[in-house]
Design an enzyme around this catalytic site. Sequence first.
Site, mmCIF file in Angstrom:
data_model
loop_
_atom_site.group_PDB
_atom_site.id
_atom_site.type_symbol
_atom_site.label_atom_id
_atom_site.label_comp_id
_atom_site.label_asym_id
_atom_site.label_seq_id
_atom_site.Cartn_x
_atom_site.Cartn_y
_atom_site.Cartn_z
ATOM 1 N N THR A 188 0.827 -1.204 0.000
ATOM 2 C CA THR A 188 0.000 0.000 0.000
ATOM 3 C C THR A 188 0.860 1.251 0.000
ATOM 4 O OG1 THR A 188 -1.718 -1.114 1.302
ATOM 5 C CG2 THR A 188 -1.746 1.290 1.306
ATOM 6 N N ARG A 216 -11.130 -10.675 -2.428
ATOM 7 C CA ARG A 216 -10.651 -10.137 -1.152
ATOM 8 C C ARG A 216 -10.394 -8.638 -1.262
ATOM 9 N NH1 ARG A 216 -5.852 -7.213 0.805
ATOM 10 N NH2 ARG A 216 -5.722 -7.664 3.040
ATOM 11 N N VAL A 217 -10.840 -7.896 -0.270
ATOM 12 C CA VAL A 217 -10.561 -6.472 -0.151
ATOM 13 C C VAL A 217 -10.058 -6.224 1.260
ATOM 14 C CG1 VAL A 217 -11.540 -4.153 -0.139
ATOM 15 C CG2 VAL A 217 -12.285 -5.799 -1.860
ATOM 16 N N GLY A 218 -8.960 -5.503 1.388
ATOM 17 C CA GLY A 218 -8.417 -5.181 2.697
ATOM 18 C C GLY A 218 -8.898 -3.840 3.195
ATOM 19 N N ASP A 219 -8.063 -3.171 3.956
ATOM 20 C CA ASP A 219 -8.456 -1.906 4.563
ATOM 21 C C ASP A 219 -8.280 -0.714 3.645
ATOM 22 O OD1 ASP A 219 -5.575 -2.315 4.822
ATOM 23 O OD2 ASP A 219 -5.591 -0.433 5.935
ATOM 24 N N THR A 239 -0.876 0.652 6.505
ATOM 25 C CA THR A 239 -0.336 -0.339 5.581
ATOM 26 C C THR A 239 -0.148 -1.640 6.344
ATOM 27 O OG1 THR A 239 1.450 -0.807 3.998
ATOM 28 C CG2 THR A 239 2.077 0.278 6.042
ATOM 29 N N GLY A 240 -0.065 -2.745 5.624
ATOM 30 C CA GLY A 240 0.129 -4.037 6.261
ATOM 31 C C GLY A 240 -1.036 -4.968 6.025
ATOM 32 N N VAL A 241 -1.293 -5.861 6.963
ATOM 33 C CA VAL A 241 -2.377 -6.843 6.834
ATOM 34 C C VAL A 241 -3.701 -6.141 7.114
ATOM 35 C CG1 VAL A 241 -3.309 -9.026 7.677
ATOM 36 C CG2 VAL A 241 -0.842 -8.734 7.446
ATOM 37 N N GLY A 242 -4.429 -5.849 6.061
ATOM 38 C CA GLY A 242 -5.594 -4.985 6.163
ATOM 39 C C GLY A 242 -6.705 -5.501 7.028
#
Length: 328
Positions: A188, A216-219, A239-242
């Site tokens: 991100t 899949r959609v993250g943050d 940023t990172g694991v959403g």
Amino acid sequence: MKRRKFLRNSSTLAAGIVSAPILASCQEIPATKATTKAGIIPIAICTWDFGNATAKAWEVLQKGGNALDAVHQGVMVEENDLSNSTVGNGGRPDRDGNVTLDACIMDKDGNCGAVLAMQNIANPISVARKVMEETPHVMLAGKGAEQFAYEQGFEKTELLTEESKQAWEEWKKTSQYKPIINIENHDTIGMLAIDTDGDIAGACTTSGMAYKMAGRVGDSPIIGAGLFVDNEVGGATATGVGEEVVRTVGSFLIVELMRQGKSPQEACEEGVKRIIAKNKDKQDFQIGFIAINKKGETGGYCIHPGFTYRTYTKEGHINNPSDSYLKS
């Protein structure tokens, strides 16, 4: 119907893998314990060492441009960089071989727009801005977002480069899905800016986790999770694991903590600690937050060492090592 006209006329609506080369003029500060940096305006700040992106945002700000244009043009630099396999064109695909892109943008007035799981469009941040400015909605997803982009004049683009395709083919030999701290999680670019008028805007764009499940959609495109701006207080991005950021509505939390009087640094630290508290037995993932307040003070914090964030002000272009909850 234009978004602002729609809002006026409706009485029922309620009151949005590091690839950039380091520029020769960039500075890097020692990796000492992070503290809130003194307030400086104008300023551009982004996750990771995306120096070309902050340089573009600063160019806009230096010419008297507004914060919204600065973050928009800044993150587009990474969307257009084919060597960046985690943002925009050239991003790593999902496990089915499709590149799907997410982005959101938010302005000083709280207007926001986002696109989720969109294919075949190279600049999702630009489509997100169109959603904000040209529709009554905040988010468009999948085929609907793609169709809207075509209607707005965006061209269909093959986003899967040969390099990303080869990496995907290699991944399929084992199909192991395990994010690697500070490597796969460079997924991100989130950017915040304050212009000479003191107004704040933010943008966030990503191709998401490599080889994720389809859909899949993250943050990153979720207002309040991957990005939040309140022009009276400040802004934050992640940023990172959403999934972990979504569970705590991380960016909104950090802005609210600043509203309560915490500094950007203190707010980022508390945001990470909230995530850690919900994952006491699982800390094998990375999260990084950055924040800025109305005075131009900044902060950043992460779970594991290795996260950095760029700042560009009249005092220089600096890659800031973030302090971390875990020290090794």
